[in-house]
Every structure is written in C-alpha cells, then in structure tokens.
Enzyme design. Sequence first.
Site, PDB file in Angstrom:
ATOM      1  N   GLU B  52       0.515  -1.426   0.355  1.00 18.27           N
ATOM      2  CA  GLU B  52      -0.251  -0.021  -0.234  1.00 18.27           C
ATOM      3  C   GLU B  52       0.783   1.085  -0.313  1.00 18.27           C
ATOM      4  O   GLU B  52       1.005   2.332  -0.387  1.00 18.27           O
ATOM      5  CB  GLU B  52      -0.772   0.433   0.868  1.00 18.27           C
ATOM      6  CG  GLU B  52      -1.898  -1.141   0.952  1.00 18.27           C
ATOM      7  CD  GLU B  52      -2.594  -2.078   1.498  1.00 18.27           C
ATOM      8  OE1 GLU B  52      -0.130  -2.557   1.594  1.00 18.27           O
ATOM      9  OE2 GLU B  52      -2.627  -2.843   1.567  1.00 18.27           O
ATOM     10  N   PHE B 114     -11.369  -8.047  13.678  1.00 17.22           N
ATOM     11  CA  PHE B 114     -10.391  -8.102  12.650  1.00 17.22           C
ATOM     12  C   PHE B 114     -10.250  -6.572  11.948  1.00 17.22           C
ATOM     13  O   PHE B 114     -11.115  -6.608  11.195  1.00 17.22           O
ATOM     14  CB  PHE B 114     -11.004  -8.929  12.347  1.00 17.22           C
ATOM     15  CG  PHE B 114      -9.345 -10.132  11.130  1.00 17.22           C
ATOM     16  CD1 PHE B 114      -8.371 -10.528  11.801  1.00 17.22           C
ATOM     17  CD2 PHE B 114     -10.294 -10.049   9.786  1.00 17.22           C
ATOM     18  CE1 PHE B 114      -7.071 -10.614  10.754  1.00 17.22           C
ATOM     19  CE2 PHE B 114      -9.298 -10.646   9.024  1.00 17.22           C
ATOM     20  CZ  PHE B 114      -7.928 -10.490   9.322  1.00 17.22           C
ATOM     21  N   GLN B 115      -9.015  -6.507  11.876  1.00 13.43           N
ATOM     22  CA  GLN B 115      -7.704  -5.564  11.330  1.00 13.43           C
ATOM     23  C   GLN B 115      -9.171  -4.404  11.242  1.00 13.43           C
ATOM     24  O   GLN B 115      -9.186  -3.560  10.196  1.00 13.43           O
ATOM     25  CB  GLN B 115      -8.446  -6.062   9.070  1.00 13.43           C
ATOM     26  CG  GLN B 115      -7.215  -7.639   8.862  1.00 13.43           C
ATOM     27  CD  GLN B 115      -7.708  -7.563   7.845  1.00 13.43           C
ATOM     28  OE1 GLN B 115      -8.286  -7.460   7.038  1.00 13.43           O
ATOM     29  NE2 GLN B 115      -6.093  -7.875   6.798  1.00 13.43           N
ATOM     30  N   LYS B 164     -17.608  -1.515   5.910  1.00 12.34           N
ATOM     31  CA  LYS B 164     -17.918  -1.975   5.151  1.00 12.34           C
ATOM     32  C   LYS B 164     -19.585  -2.026   4.953  1.00 12.34           C
ATOM     33  O   LYS B 164     -20.154  -1.910   3.968  1.00 12.34           O
ATOM     34  CB  LYS B 164     -17.792  -3.228   5.201  1.00 12.34           C
ATOM     35  CG  LYS B 164     -18.376  -4.564   4.566  1.00 12.34           C
ATOM     36  CD  LYS B 164     -17.478  -5.876   4.651  1.00 12.34           C
ATOM     37  CE  LYS B 164     -17.182  -6.448   3.620  1.00 12.34           C
ATOM     38  NZ  LYS B 164     -16.561  -7.526   3.942  1.00 12.34           N
ATOM     39  N   MET B 482      24.522   8.541   1.365  1.00 19.24           N
ATOM     40  CA  MET B 482      24.361   9.652   2.710  1.00 19.24           C
ATOM     41  C   MET B 482      24.986   9.866   3.493  1.00 19.24           C
ATOM     42  O   MET B 482      25.294  10.778   4.907  1.00 19.24           O
ATOM     43  CB  MET B 482      22.794  10.858   2.250  1.00 19.24           C
ATOM     44  CG  MET B 482      22.971  12.437   2.814  1.00 19.24           C
ATOM     45  SD  MET B 482      23.561  12.673   2.016  1.00 19.24           S
ATOM     46  CE  MET B 482      23.377  13.295   0.588  1.00 19.24           C
TER      47      MET B 482
HETATM   48  C1  LIG Z   1      12.701   5.832   5.051  1.00 19.10           C
HETATM   49  C2  LIG Z   1      14.090   6.374   5.188  1.00 19.10           C
HETATM   50  N1  LIG Z   1      14.867   5.314   6.019  1.00 19.10           N
HETATM   51  C3  LIG Z   1      15.827   6.295   6.059  1.00 19.10           C
HETATM   52  C4  LIG Z   1      16.894   7.164   5.935  1.00 19.10           C
HETATM   53  C5  LIG Z   1      18.039   7.851   6.164  1.00 19.10           C
HETATM   54  N2  LIG Z   1      18.567   8.079   5.259  1.00 19.10           N
HETATM   55  C6  LIG Z   1      19.081   8.980   4.328  1.00 19.10           C
HETATM   56  S1  LIG Z   1      19.837   9.003   3.057  1.00 19.10           S
HETATM   57  C7  LIG Z   1      19.914   6.514   3.090  1.00 19.10           C
HETATM   58  C8  LIG Z   1      20.950   6.229   2.256  1.00 19.10           C
HETATM   59  C9  LIG Z   1      20.331   6.297   0.947  1.00 19.10           C
HETATM   60  O1  LIG Z   1      20.830   4.820   0.498  1.00 19.10           O
HETATM   61  P1  LIG Z   1      20.739   5.172  -1.394  1.00 19.10           P
HETATM   62  O2  LIG Z   1      19.800   4.338  -1.604  1.00 19.10           O
HETATM   63  O3  LIG Z   1      21.759   3.208  -1.297  1.00 19.10           O
HETATM   64  O4  LIG Z   1      21.929   6.134  -1.618  1.00 19.10           O
HETATM   65  P2  LIG Z   1      23.120   7.181  -1.770  1.00 19.10           P
HETATM   66  O5  LIG Z   1      22.638   7.656  -0.490  1.00 19.10           O
HETATM   67  O6  LIG Z   1      23.532   5.808  -1.831  1.00 19.10           O
HETATM   68  O7  LIG Z   1      23.037   7.864  -2.844  1.00 19.10           O
HETATM   69  C10 LIG Z   1      19.561   6.795   4.406  1.00 19.10           C
HETATM   70  C11 LIG Z   1      19.346   5.398   4.983  1.00 19.10           C
HETATM   71  C12 LIG Z   1      15.043   7.892   5.068  1.00 19.10           C
HETATM   72  N3  LIG Z   1      15.892   9.207   4.258  1.00 19.10           N
HETATM   73  N4  LIG Z   1      14.410   6.805   4.832  1.00 19.10           N
END
Ligand SMILES: Cc1ncc(C[n+]2csc(CCOP(=O)(O)OP(=O)(O)O)c2C)c(N)n1
Lengths: 186, 581
Positions: B52, B114-115, B164, B482
């Site tokens: 979803e 349920f749900q 529902k 990042m």
């Molecule tokens: C759902 C979620 N969890 C954690 C983060 C924290 N976060 C930001 S960038 C990142 C790393 C992303 O890695 P990747 O998709 O490989 O991209 P890259 O930076 O390597 O280009 C994380 C864990 C986030 N933005 N969103």
Amino acid sequence: MSALNIKKGSTSHSAYDLRDSHSEVEESHTLAVIVENEPGVLARVIGLFSGRGYNIDSLTVAEVDHTGHRSRITIVTRGTPAVVDQIEAQLSRMVPVYEVHDLTAEGPCVQRELALIKVSGRGEPRIEALRLAEIFRASVVDSTLDSFVFEMTGTPAKIDAFAELMRPLGLKEIARTGVAAMSRGA
Amino acid sequence: MTRQMTGARMVVQALKDQGVDVVFGYPGGAVLPIYDEIFQQNDIRHILVRHEQGAVHMAEGYARSTGKVGVALVTSGPGATNAVTGLTDALMDSIPIVVLTGQVPTFMIGTDGFQEADTVGITRPCTKMNWLVKDTAKLSETIHQAFHVAKAGRPGPVLVDIPKDVQFANAEYTRPEKARTDHYAPRVKGDIDRITRLVELMETAERPILYTGGGVINSGRGASQLLRELADATDFPVTSTLMGLGAYPASGKNWLGMLGMHGLYEANLAMHGCDLMINIGARFDDRITGRVKDFSPRSKKAHIDIDPSSINKVIHVDIPILGDVGHVLEDLLKIWKARGRKVNREALSKWWAQIGEWKKVNCLAYAPSDKTIKPQYALQRLEALTRGRNRYITTEVGQHQMWAAQYLGFDEPNRWMTSGGLGTMGYGLPASIGVQVAHPDALVINVAGEASWLMNMQEMGTAMQFRAPVKQFILNNERLGMVRQWQELLHGERYSSSWSESLPDFVKLAEAFGCKGIQCTDPKDLDEAIQEMLAYDGPVIFDCRVEKHENCFPMIPSGKPHNEMLLSADAEAFKSGAVLV
Ligand SMILES: Cc1ncc(C[n+]2csc(CCOP(=O)(O)OP(=O)(O)O)c2C)c(N)n1
Ligand SMILES: [Mg+2]
C-alpha cells in the site's frame, strides 16, 4: 451571534500585523476558535498543539450554533508573539475551522470560569469557609453537617485565590470548567 | 431525478464524476464491495500494487506529473497503516491525493475487530483533512469534498474511511455540483498594497533574487509562465528549492541552479548576499536556511504563499503576501509594468558580475576517472543522452537524489518528482510507475540508490503487470551513501551500519521479474549501456556500479550559514579568487 458571520479564518485573518514579533517574552493569549461541530475536529485542534509543541493552559468547547453545527473552542495558550501568531495561522488554515480570534490581541475581553469546590470540616474552619465564600460570591450548592460544595464563577485568578484560601480550611476537591471568553463591547 | 445506489457504487460513481481515470490500490476484506464495483465497469483503471505504500507514492507520482488529484484505495487495518508513510510524504510536499480506506462495519468500530485500526486517528496528523463516513447518505458528498480539499489552497493528502456496512447500504447519490464545498475557500488574490510595496522594492533593488519553490508548480502551468516572464523582464536571478525545479527552465539565462544544503555555490551565496529576496511559493525549510540567525542577513524579504502558517514561521519577512502564486505574480507584473517597468539596471549588472565570479568556482567540479564510474559522470551522461526527450525523472533519497538535482536540467514543471520534505527512501520506484501510468508514452526514469530502491522493489511486479516501461537507474555505491558521507565528515569516519551488504544481483533480479537487467562498471561502456536501457521497450533495472566513497558537494552542514559551505577539494582550488559579499 454576529461573530459567526465573519468570513472564514484563513481568508480574512491577519497572521502578520506589524507588532513586535521578535520579542522573546512569553505572553498569555486567549483564542476563540469557531469550528465545524463534527467528530474529530477537537482532536485535530488538540493534535496541532501537542504535535507542534504549543501550550494549552485551558481549553473549553461546546456547540454554540445548533442549526449551523458550529462549536466554539476557547483556548488559553502561552508563547512569544511569533509563536502565538503561528498558532493563530495554523488554526486558521485548518479545513474545519471557520474563524480564529485572538481575543487578547483584539482588545479587552471578559474571561469567566466556573468551579465547584468541596470543603469539609466542622466548627470554626467551617464558619470561616462560609464567610469567605460570601466575600467571593461563591454559592453553596450542596451542604452536609461536615461539608460544603461551593459554586463560583470568575476569572481563573479569582478561583485560584479562593481555592488557596480554602486549602487550610479543609479543601477536599476542586472541579473547574476552563475559561470561556468574549470580547467586550458591541 | 434522484439516484439510489449502494455506498460501494457511490464510491466509483463519485470518482468518475471527479474525472478520475486511474486508482492505485490493494484489496482486502473491508473494501471488497468497492472492488466488486470496480470489476463491473471500464472507465476507471485499477492498478494493483504490491504494497500500500507503493499505491500512495504512485498516486503522488501521478498527481505531481499531471497536476491532477491522485487516488489510492486500500483496505482497513494494515492496508491503512501501510499508507501512512505516503500520506505523510504527500503532506510535507503538498501533493493532492485522495486515499480511500475500508473500515470494519460501524457496529464493530471500537471492539478491536479483525483488521480494525483507528484510521482517522492514526492519519489525522498526516492528512490535510480526513473523514470517517458512518452514513451512506453522506458518502458521495464527502468524497466530493475530499477532492475539493485536496486541491484547494495549499494542496495535500486527504483520507476517507468507509466502513463496510456503509458500502453495502443504499442511499441517494449526491452529484459534485450539489456537494457543499464553499466552506473551504482559501484566498487566492494577494493584497494589492503589499504587492505594490514589493514592486517599489524591486524598482530600486541592487541585489535581488527570486527564491522559488514547489508552490509555483502547485499553482499550475500559468504560474511557471508568469515566473519566466517576471525573471526575463526584470533580469533578476532565479534559484529554486528541490521542490521547485523546472518552474523556471534550467536552460534559462537567469538560472542560478538549486539552492540549499547541496545547492550550488552561486545560488547560496546570492541568497546570502542579496538585498531583496522574493520568496515565491517556498517555505524557508531548514535545508534552505541553514542557521536561521545568519540567514541572508542584509536583505529585505517578501514571501508569497497560499498558506498563512508558512509566513513568518521560520524567517520573519518584511512583506508577507498571502495568496496563490499565479494570481499574485499576475498582479505583480501588471503593477510593475504600469509603473514603467523600472529596475536598477546599473546595480543589476554589477550583481550579475558578482554572480559570474561565484560561477567561476565551478562548484560541481569533481575528479574524473577512467577506471570507475563517478556518480556525477553517470548523471551527466544520462542527462546528455535524454535531455530534450519527453522525459520525467523521479528519485529515491540520498546522494544520488542530490546529484540528480544538480546534474539534470528541467525545462518544464511537473517533470521532476522527488521526496523533499519527508525524504522517503522507497519513494522513487512507485512514483515512477505512477508517472508512467499517467504518461504511457513518455520516458520515465527513477534515479535511485541501491539501498532506497530495495525498500519498495516489489513494485517491479506492478510495473511488469501493467506494462509500465519505467527505467530504474540505480547508482549502486554499495553504501547508504548519504549516511556514510555524514559519518565521514561529522562522525569521525565511524561507518556505523552504512554499507549495503548482501545486495541482490540486480541483473538476475530483473530476470526474475521478467524485465531487462543491465550492469555497467566501466565508464567507457556507460553510453552504450544507457542507450540500451533507453532502447528497451519495457522496464529496466540498470545497476550502475559507481565510485563507493564519493561525497556530494557543495554541502552546508546543518546549522551552518550559507557562506560556510563545504566544497569538494577540486572546487575549493578556485575559491581563492571569489569575493564574498
Ligand atoms: C525510509 C528512510 N529511512 C532512512 C532514511 C535515512 N537515509 C537518508 S539517505 C540514506 C541512504 C540512502 O542510500 P542509497 O539509497 O543507497 O542512496 P545513496 O545515498 O547511496 O546515493 C538513508 C539511510 C531515509 N531518508 N528514509
Ligand atoms: Mg547507495
């Protein structure tokens, strides 16, 4: 009920009049918020305050226009001018909010709260409690041989003061409604 | 001419009357009556997602690329809770979507059925508005209102929770024209006195800048046109937030590039040094302002925004203008022209000379390599090989996202879909499918990081099933890049859990899904590999193996002012020549 005819909040309110918004001093403000009386609206308003870290010192709500299904929420909040402006703006942009009035900023307003105060005791303290109640214009709405329930309306400060005086005289319980407020004049 | 029908049929009828042609969804017990109605008609296409969250991001991608409202349909309980991330994402980025959720029958609400989940309770803080409809007679009107609220004013996600029994019961259908919507009518026209005051400042400004945001795009095509006209007529420089890219064309002569944490040197220094900042539909986000007290210290600031709570929330402005960007720009241009089209030409040419100095820093320079693919190089090649095509870009979240914003150019609004406010990893793949469904013949590319991409990769099944030929361009650095960058620069190079272990073989994964997989490791092969991706008539998973330790610059560490930007060593070399205002 003229207040209910003012155009809806986000369309007409002024979130940014030019008073000093840089002040760091916290002020107490009383807001009157006219909302659609439907389920969830109060939760949405309260959620705004908790979610964004604003204060609620007092909150009251009741339907004030039965045909138009509008409720009036009175909120006493605290914050710097910038925060209070932000609260007003956040409220006014909510979909089920029709009007927001910062009664404190709009001019003098009357504030009233109702309290029920139970005091128990016998002898001299009991007589003293009754005497003070008269001075504060609190009325006795229930009495037994060793207790009174006083009802009083007034500003929150007046109720605080009365409750403080009752404390050594056998204060048992206190129930307060929270503040209802309205601007003075026409 | 009253029309009686079941609540379930009402849902479908209301969607049709709202002009909906596609719904992204996933069935379950509490929405079966609605699915039964969907089955019995052909006007609305249903895209069966795999999760979803994917449905909501697809609806977002659809909405952002078309300017229309996106629609998702999910079941009660877990269906609704899975939608929460997407709703929050849409709220932060002001994307108009309507999410319909099933709910247990009204008589079971509150029994931990349920749900059963308190869907309106859970989603209240992440929707612009939500409704639990307990009476079939109110259902169609509520859905019409939901569409109105999603679009009107500052757009956003709304949710209608439908028990529902309400779907089974009969009542009279309310047509859209009959639905009461006038109670929510945010003001669109700006205050003329304030607009005039802004025009006065524009006439004398020595160092003006137009700071534009997603509000320009949300305001519609006309707003982007007016922005272009304004920039061209006044010769004011233009920068934009991540959300606003494309409103002013990247090929336009006044374009400074994106601003903010990973924005361009010239854009950020121009913001820092300007004397008149005109914020058009942006919100002074913390990724833009850096340290608030040092933000653009010498400028007068005007702010055009439809949301009263955006104004003076973070930055105190001198001229607040509450209104819709398109309406306000129209009046602004009218007044400016009527007063004789004045600007301070002499000062402006000095300002442009200063900006020219900053541009010489060449802040996007990076050390090229002929051995490994630099992520920046990959994006430059992608840009070169796709610019000018009917192209839409989505992204995941991370370094690749920032590089995409830096190295890809957008000449039109609604062509760039990225999770800005919430920064949702897992956004890009489903969003790209939503975009492709809306534009079947366009080239839709998701610029992804390998880690983000895995978060919703199950949606490749959706892409296959519905023949959405989305191109998944994964800049695979085997790192949560990042996060790794912050750890390198700010946490003493302690790389705590920031690498991608046990990655799948993306080419085999593509085969498993039945689509095409391409891997590229050598910069010499890159162009050909990209061409192969573009030529393939179907979804592609492109595993672009890039340099693992590249950092994204420029960078303003959080809480620092704009003029304390970190540049890559390569860009730094030029810095000595630059003058700071
Ligand atoms: C759902 C979620 N969890 C954690 C983060 C924290 N976060 C930001 S960038 C990142 C790393 C992303 O890695 P990747 O998709 O490989 O991209 P890259 O930076 O390597 O280009 C994380 C864990 C986030 N933005 N969103
Ligand atoms: Mg990565």
